[in-house]
Design a protein around this motif. Structure first.
Motif, PDB file in Angstrom:
ATOM      1  N   TRP A 103       9.017  17.152 -10.648  1.00  0.00           N
ATOM      2  CA  TRP A 103       8.193  16.299  -9.790  1.00  0.00           C
ATOM      3  C   TRP A 103       8.621  16.308  -8.328  1.00  0.00           C
ATOM      4  CZ3 TRP A 103       9.787  14.364 -14.671  1.00  0.00           C
ATOM      5  CH2 TRP A 103       8.752  14.252 -15.617  1.00  0.00           C
ATOM      6  N   CYS A 104       9.937  16.389  -8.101  1.00  0.00           N
ATOM      7  CA  CYS A 104      10.446  16.234  -6.739  1.00  0.00           C
ATOM      8  C   CYS A 104      10.726  17.597  -6.112  1.00  0.00           C
ATOM      9  CB  CYS A 104      11.724  15.387  -6.738  1.00  0.00           C
ATOM     10  SG  CYS A 104      11.438  13.697  -7.279  1.00  0.00           S
ATOM     11  N   GLU A 105       9.727  18.170  -5.496  1.00  0.00           N
ATOM     12  CA  GLU A 105       9.914  19.403  -4.765  1.00  0.00           C
ATOM     13  C   GLU A 105      10.540  19.100  -3.410  1.00  0.00           C
ATOM     14  OE1 GLU A 105       6.160  21.224  -4.476  1.00  0.00           O
ATOM     15  OE2 GLU A 105       5.846  21.388  -6.657  1.00  0.00           O
ATOM     16  N   VAL A 106      11.145  20.093  -2.847  1.00  0.00           N
ATOM     17  CA  VAL A 106      11.785  19.915  -1.537  1.00  0.00           C
ATOM     18  C   VAL A 106      10.717  19.568  -0.507  1.00  0.00           C
ATOM     19  CG1 VAL A 106      13.168  21.001   0.264  1.00  0.00           C
ATOM     20  CG2 VAL A 106      13.611  21.514  -2.162  1.00  0.00           C
ATOM     21  N   TYR A 150      -0.057   0.041 -10.357  1.00  0.00           N
ATOM     22  CA  TYR A 150       1.306   0.136 -10.889  1.00  0.00           C
ATOM     23  C   TYR A 150       1.484  -0.780 -12.095  1.00  0.00           C
ATOM     24  CZ  TYR A 150       1.927   2.402  -6.415  1.00  0.00           C
ATOM     25  OH  TYR A 150       1.792   3.243  -5.346  1.00  0.00           O
ATOM     26  N   ILE A 151       0.470  -0.843 -12.932  1.00  0.00           N
ATOM     27  CA  ILE A 151       0.493  -1.756 -14.069  1.00  0.00           C
ATOM     28  C   ILE A 151       1.523  -1.321 -15.112  1.00  0.00           C
ATOM     29  CG2 ILE A 151      -1.439  -0.521 -15.164  1.00  0.00           C
ATOM     30  CD1 ILE A 151      -2.292  -3.211 -16.352  1.00  0.00           C
ATOM     31  N   VAL A 152       1.662  -0.014 -15.347  1.00  0.00           N
ATOM     32  CA  VAL A 152       2.594   0.460 -16.383  1.00  0.00           C
ATOM     33  C   VAL A 152       4.043   0.173 -16.010  1.00  0.00           C
ATOM     34  CG1 VAL A 152       3.411   2.479 -17.659  1.00  0.00           C
ATOM     35  CG2 VAL A 152       0.965   2.177 -17.237  1.00  0.00           C
ATOM     36  N   PRO A 153       4.507   0.495 -14.795  1.00  0.00           N
ATOM     37  CA  PRO A 153       5.890   0.121 -14.456  1.00  0.00           C
ATOM     38  C   PRO A 153       6.147  -1.383 -14.550  1.00  0.00           C
ATOM     39  CG  PRO A 153       5.037   1.692 -12.868  1.00  0.00           C
ATOM     40  CD  PRO A 153       3.885   1.299 -13.732  1.00  0.00           C
ATOM     41  N   LEU A 154       5.186  -2.168 -14.108  1.00  0.00           N
ATOM     42  CA  LEU A 154       5.363  -3.618 -14.177  1.00  0.00           C
ATOM     43  C   LEU A 154       5.442  -4.101 -15.618  1.00  0.00           C
ATOM     44  CD1 LEU A 154       2.920  -4.753 -11.350  1.00  0.00           C
ATOM     45  CD2 LEU A 154       5.407  -4.921 -11.317  1.00  0.00           C
ATOM     46  N   MET A 155       4.546  -3.603 -16.463  1.00  0.00           N
ATOM     47  CA  MET A 155       4.557  -4.022 -17.863  1.00  0.00           C
ATOM     48  C   MET A 155       5.843  -3.594 -18.557  1.00  0.00           C
ATOM     49  SD  MET A 155       0.596  -3.224 -18.920  1.00  0.00           S
ATOM     50  CE  MET A 155       0.869  -3.620 -20.641  1.00  0.00           C
ATOM     51  N   ALA A 156       6.311  -2.386 -18.283  1.00  0.00           N
ATOM     52  CA  ALA A 156       7.545  -1.911 -18.912  1.00  0.00           C
ATOM     53  C   ALA A 156       8.729  -2.775 -18.508  1.00  0.00           C
ATOM     54  CB  ALA A 156       7.792  -0.452 -18.529  1.00  0.00           C
ATOM     55  N   ALA A 157       8.826  -3.101 -17.213  1.00  0.00           N
ATOM     56  CA  ALA A 157       9.953  -3.913 -16.738  1.00  0.00           C
ATOM     57  C   ALA A 157       9.870  -5.343 -17.259  1.00  0.00           C
ATOM     58  CB  ALA A 157       9.983  -3.909 -15.211  1.00  0.00           C
ATOM     59  N   VAL A 158       8.669  -5.923 -17.252  1.00  0.00           N
ATOM     60  CA  VAL A 158       8.517  -7.310 -17.690  1.00  0.00           C
ATOM     61  C   VAL A 158       8.798  -7.453 -19.183  1.00  0.00           C
ATOM     62  CG1 VAL A 158       6.827  -9.156 -18.011  1.00  0.00           C
ATOM     63  CG2 VAL A 158       6.958  -7.979 -15.825  1.00  0.00           C
ATOM     64  N   MET A 159       8.298  -6.539 -19.997  1.00  0.00           N
ATOM     65  CA  MET A 159       8.552  -6.608 -21.437  1.00  0.00           C
ATOM     66  C   MET A 159      10.022  -6.406 -21.746  1.00  0.00           C
ATOM     67  SD  MET A 159       5.914  -7.540 -22.997  1.00  0.00           S
ATOM     68  CE  MET A 159       6.697  -7.359 -24.594  1.00  0.00           C
ATOM     69  N   THR A 160      10.655  -5.441 -21.053  1.00  0.00           N
ATOM     70  CA  THR A 160      12.096  -5.244 -21.252  1.00  0.00           C
ATOM     71  C   THR A 160      12.871  -6.493 -20.856  1.00  0.00           C
ATOM     72  OG1 THR A 160      11.824  -2.878 -20.792  1.00  0.00           O
ATOM     73  CG2 THR A 160      14.052  -3.774 -20.691  1.00  0.00           C
ATOM     74  N   CYS A 178       8.599  11.716  -3.175  1.00  0.00           N
ATOM     75  CA  CYS A 178       8.861  11.546  -4.607  1.00  0.00           C
ATOM     76  C   CYS A 178       9.155  10.104  -4.987  1.00  0.00           C
ATOM     77  CB  CYS A 178      10.035  12.445  -5.007  1.00  0.00           C
ATOM     78  SG  CYS A 178      10.463  12.376  -6.756  1.00  0.00           S
ATOM     79  N   ILE A 179      10.073   9.453  -4.315  1.00  0.00           N
ATOM     80  CA  ILE A 179      10.527   8.113  -4.681  1.00  0.00           C
ATOM     81  C   ILE A 179      10.060   7.113  -3.618  1.00  0.00           C
ATOM     82  CG2 ILE A 179      12.515   6.668  -5.271  1.00  0.00           C
ATOM     83  CD1 ILE A 179      12.043   8.974  -7.194  1.00  0.00           C
ATOM     84  N   THR A 180       9.561   5.973  -4.083  1.00  0.00           N
ATOM     85  CA  THR A 180       9.143   4.887  -3.182  1.00  0.00           C
ATOM     86  C   THR A 180      10.027   3.672  -3.441  1.00  0.00           C
ATOM     87  OG1 THR A 180       6.861   5.696  -3.307  1.00  0.00           O
ATOM     88  CG2 THR A 180       7.201   3.480  -2.417  1.00  0.00           C
ATOM     89  N   GLU A 237       0.866  -1.181   0.000  1.00  0.00           N
ATOM     90  CA  GLU A 237       0.000   0.000   0.000  1.00  0.00           C
ATOM     91  C   GLU A 237       0.900   1.227   0.000  1.00  0.00           C
ATOM     92  OE1 GLU A 237      -3.935   1.743   2.350  1.00  0.00           O
ATOM     93  OE2 GLU A 237      -2.750   0.112   3.202  1.00  0.00           O
ATOM     94  N   TYR A 238       1.211   1.704  -1.202  1.00  0.00           N
ATOM     95  CA  TYR A 238       2.066   2.869  -1.342  1.00  0.00           C
ATOM     96  C   TYR A 238       1.207   4.134  -1.361  1.00  0.00           C
ATOM     97  CZ  TYR A 238       5.314  -0.788  -2.773  1.00  0.00           C
ATOM     98  OH  TYR A 238       6.079  -1.922  -2.816  1.00  0.00           O
ATOM     99  N   HIS A 239       1.770   5.218  -0.834  1.00  0.00           N
ATOM    100  CA  HIS A 239       0.999   6.450  -0.664  1.00  0.00           C
ATOM    101  C   HIS A 239       1.320   7.492  -1.721  1.00  0.00           C
ATOM    102  CE1 HIS A 239      -0.296   4.886   3.212  1.00  0.00           C
ATOM    103  NE2 HIS A 239       0.962   4.655   3.516  1.00  0.00           N
ATOM    104  N   THR A 240       2.233   7.187  -2.605  1.00  0.00           N
ATOM    105  CA  THR A 240       2.602   8.155  -3.644  1.00  0.00           C
ATOM    106  C   THR A 240       2.505   7.499  -5.010  1.00  0.00           C
ATOM    107  OG1 THR A 240       4.927   7.528  -3.452  1.00  0.00           O
ATOM    108  CG2 THR A 240       4.170   9.401  -2.124  1.00  0.00           C
ATOM    109  N   PRO A 241       2.175   8.257  -6.033  1.00  0.00           N
ATOM    110  CA  PRO A 241       2.153   7.704  -7.391  1.00  0.00           C
ATOM    111  C   PRO A 241       3.563   7.597  -7.952  1.00  0.00           C
ATOM    112  CG  PRO A 241       1.602  10.020  -7.467  1.00  0.00           C
ATOM    113  CD  PRO A 241       1.760   9.671  -6.012  1.00  0.00           C
ATOM    114  N   TRP A 242       3.672   6.952  -9.069  1.00  0.00           N
ATOM    115  CA  TRP A 242       4.963   6.917  -9.760  1.00  0.00           C
ATOM    116  C   TRP A 242       4.974   8.020 -10.813  1.00  0.00           C
ATOM    117  CZ3 TRP A 242       5.285   5.933 -15.050  1.00  0.00           C
ATOM    118  CH2 TRP A 242       4.117   5.488 -15.660  1.00  0.00           C
ATOM    119  N   TYR A 243       6.181   8.478 -11.149  1.00  0.00           N
ATOM    120  CA  TYR A 243       6.329   9.587 -12.087  1.00  0.00           C
ATOM    121  C   TYR A 243       7.001   9.110 -13.364  1.00  0.00           C
ATOM    122  CZ  TYR A 243       5.187  12.323  -7.966  1.00  0.00           C
ATOM    123  OH  TYR A 243       4.562  12.817  -6.851  1.00  0.00           O
TER     124      TYR A 243
END
Length: 793
Positions: A536-539, A581-591, A543-545, A355-361
């Protein structure tokens, strides 16, 4: 139209209505100790004259009784013959014949259901038997999966200590009700005692560490030794993951005992022991084998499945809609049972709930794709290294001592794993910790960041913060754990204990992903003014999970090993619940798949199928060569003539001679040696069973009795012995192709119809035969591989 063509094949006749299948559960148990050797027992050895396969050489007696002067013909095959239409061990089923038998059975039931209430009830039972099978399978699979999870967690914690208040509690459960735990040391409570505390009476100090170290190794070796001994003595088929063999069985291959009751019982027990021993293996792959054993055993309760090998394999060559619904229903039942058992203790069905609280960029796709590249490289390296080690195990004396090998690998694993907390803990717990996002309730070393806030301010007010000494120490330990997991997984997968690959592969990817995630997180903190992070990463912004990177890395490494794509993404959803998080997973799996395919298109399971020589035609493998059927068929120019049977001028003695002098599993039947016109195809097993049955039940069958495959008997002298009619065992419409048929089409026919053999003709005259073995050898030869060195060893 297709069903009518199948129905009019020669197999559809009354003699198959009540054939008792040879695949009884007792025979499955009897085969549990068989060692697979495909040199002489390969299923499609129709023209291989090396040696007859076991179970095919039926003894032929020389009796025959007194000659009868009567010319009355008794066609004994009008009655069903037990054994005809069944298959020997290590043989491939005839999909077309099995499907035809099922259609005839279905028509018979429909025709009788209006005769009486009893027949109508039987028809309802037959119609609902499929749903009953999947219900029972789902119940059993869910229950066994829950029990295996609970038992494995308990035995894994036994290596470190014991709960005095309740021996059956694992470490976490033991401290649930304790009021003396602290936030920093929530896993320590008076009820849980380490072995050093029980034996030496002290919890700290060098002596305590050495005693815990010794007990950890002792329990690991004990569990591993017990697991390998149970497998070796009671169920040799219980070793490994089982997925390569399951894929081969689903394609139509017979392996007696692989899905039997002994295999199920021993695999369930030894899977718990193997996981608890700390070896670098998982339980997800073997659980597939366990579920298939449940389905196979329950199928014998229903004649619809027990007497038809193809009905047990509905998910293989074709996947009808009803099978999809039944699979969904079985999964629903299994999930219900698993939820009732609650093996994870979190009231959830997923193993690694996130259960992550931030989106991916968008810029994070770059490290995600890099993790995919790592997963593809790891997968290609692992497949080559593991196959090379397994091949060496088969070809050297080391492979003859499986118990010693397991003990040696378990000892090395335990000795090296204990000092590092990330290798000492259960692999599933490690993945769960790597996936978890840092928050105020996390006391993991991975979450020990430096905070410039005062103590009263919330821990998450400044999510992007500099890493503290604990994080850097954890990074070094994770790097060592990554190297350790990579090396030990190569040598562990393939041991003679139940061993899955999902969890170790996910652990390797999760470690690499967490390391990359922390690195990107610190890069964004110290260089937030870079153009990548500026937008995306303001002070002070979250930003990163790093946990997300661990999840993506786990999927990438698992995809690199198995070469799965869509199904893998779905599996990760099931394990984590992280649908957003379907897009990050699909990008990594296809690569990962693209990179892995650049070094070889085989996944680990296909590589092990080829290593073991299983007759499996992969539907994903393309055949693009321009060879013709006449170039692959046998006999070749240097081979002896094709062994054939004539339709009406052979005697029993001559037929016996052909069977005893050859090892072929079937014979084309022709009109005469001169015409070479094809009549049909008869299997060796069916011929031998039919002759033996005739000698037992019919008087007057002698060595010089005429054998005929025609509808009407040939004209015989008055003093001739009684002839033997074998038309009922003849396939009168075998699949044929012309000698100019491209092999690309022939290969597709074998894949999509599951053929055992195909006859080659020219203008209606028989020229030769192509078997599945010929197809596999030819494909290996076209791939510049030595077919004799890799096939059926």
């Amino acid at each position: 139209m297709e069903s009518e063509q199948l129905y009019h094949r020669g197999y559809c006749r009354n003699s198959y209505n009540s054939i008792a299948s040879a695949s009884s559960d007792e025979e499955l148990l009897d085969g549990a100790g068989v060692i697979m050797d495909f040199h002489t027992t390969e299923d499609d050895n129709l023209l291989d004259g090396d040696a007859a396969s076991p179970g095919s050489n039926y003894a032929m007696s020389n009796g025959g009784g007194a000659a009868s002067s009567s010319t009355h013909l008794l066609d004994f095959l009008e009655e069903p013959i037990p054994g005809v239409g069944t298959y020997d061990d290590f043989h491939t089923i005839d999909w077309v014949r099995e499907k035809c038998k099922d259609r005839e059975r279905h028509r018979k039931i429909n025709s009788k259901k209006k005769e009486s209430a009893w027949e109508f009830t039987k028809s309802l039972y037959d119609a609902w038997s499929g749903w009953l099978v999947v219900t029972l399978t789902g119940l059993a699979s869910g229950a066994l999966a829950g029990l295996i999870d609970i038992a494995a967690d308990w035995m894994n914690d036994i290596k470190e200590g014991v709960c005095l208040s309740a021996m059956w509690y694992n470490h976490e459960q033991c401290c649930w009700t304790s009021n003396e735990t602290t936030f920093a040391e929530r896993d320590k409570c008076p009820q849980w005692k380490s072995w050093a505390e029980l034996i030496l009476g002290q919890a700290e100090g060098p002596g305590s560490y050495i005693m815990n170290y010794f007990m950890y190794i002792y329990w690991a070796l004990s569990f591993a030794f017990l697991a390998v001994c149970l497998v070796k003595v009671f169920a040799p088929y219980a070793c490994g993951s089982g997925i390569p063999e399951i894929k081969t069985i689903l394609s139509g291959f017979i392996i007696r005992g692989y899905l039997g009751k002994w295999t199920l019982m021993i695999k369930t027990i030894t899977l718990v022991l193997a996981v608890a021993s700390g070896l670098s293996l998982g339980k997800e792959g073997p659980l597939v084998h366990v579920a298939c054993c449940c389905g196979n055993i329950f199928s014998y309760l229903f004649p619809k499945y027990s007497k038809n090998e193809a009905k047990k394999r509905e998910v293989s060559y074709y996947f009808p809609l009803k099978t999809l619904w039944r699979s969904f229903f079985a999964a629903l039942v299994a999930a219900f049972v698993l939820r009732s058992i609650n093996p994870f203790g979190n009231s959830r069905l997923v193993l690694f709930y996130v259960e992550y609280h931030t989106p991916w960029y968008l810029f994070e796709l770059i490290p995600f794709i890099l993790l995919g590249v790592f997963g593809g490289l790891w997968g290609a390296f692992f497949i080559r290294a593991n196959i090379a080690w397994c091949r060496r195990r088969k070809s050297t004396r080391f492979g003859k001592y499986p118990v010693l090998e397991v003990i040696l690998v378990a000892a090395i694993t335990a000795v090296v794993a204990f000092p590092n907390p990330y290798t000492r803990q259960n692999t599933s717990e490690l993945i769960k910790e790597l996936f978890t996002d840092c928050g105020p309730l996390e006391s993991s070393q991975l979450c020990q960041y430096r905070s410039h806030m005062n103590g009263s301010k919330a821990f998450t007010d400044n999510p992007n913060r500099p890493a503290g000494p604990g994080v850097y120490a954890a990074m070094w330990q994770l790097c060592l754990a990554l190297i350790f997991k990579i090396i030990m997984t190569i040598f562990t997968f393939g041991l003679k204990v139940p061993s899955g690959l999902f969890i170790p592969s996910m652990a390797i990817g999760a470690i690499a992903g967490r390391i990359v995630g922390i690195a990107v997180e610190q890069l964004a903190y110290y260089h937030h003014d870079w153009f990548l992070f500026k937008e995306w990463c303001e002070v002070g912004a979250d930003c990163i999970t790093p946990g997300l990177y661990a999840m993506v890395g786990a999927a990438a490494c698992l995809g690199g090993v198995t070469r799965m794509t869509v199904s893998l993404v779905v599996i990760v959803f099931e394990l984590t619940g992280g649908l957003e998080y379907i897009v990050p997973l699909m990008a990594a799996v296809m690569t990962s798949k693209w990179v892995g395919d650049a070094f070889g298109r085989e996944g680990i399971y296909e590589a092990h199928i080829r290593l073991n020589g299983y007759p499996f035609l992969d539907a994903k493998e393309e055949f693009t060569h321009t060879t013709l059927a006449r170039e692959v068929m046998r006999p070749r120019r240097s081979d002896p003539p094709l062994a054939v049977l004539t339709q009406d001028d052979l005697t029993v003695e001559e037929l016996q001679a052909v069977i005893n002098e050859t090892s072929y599993n079937g014979f084309p039947v022709i009109v005469s040696k001169e015409s070479q016109r094809l009549v049909g195809f008869a299997l060796r097993r069916d011929i031998t069973i039919a002759i033996e049955n005739a000698r037992r039940k019919q008087e007057g069958i002698m060595l010089n009795s005429r054998v005929y495959f025609t509808q009407h008997a040939p004209t015989l002298p008055a003093d001739s012995p009684r002839p033997l009619k074998l038309r009922s065992i003849l396939d009168m419409s075998p699949f044929t192709v012309t000698d100019h048929t491209p092999m690309e089409i022939v290969v597709d026919i074998f894949r999509k119809l599951g053929l055992r053999q195909c006859l080659v003709t020219h203008n209606g005259r028989l020229l030769g035969i192509i078997t599945k073995k010929d197809i596999l050898r030819h494909m290996a030869q076209m791939a510049n591989q030595d077919p004799e060195s890799i096939m059926f060893n």
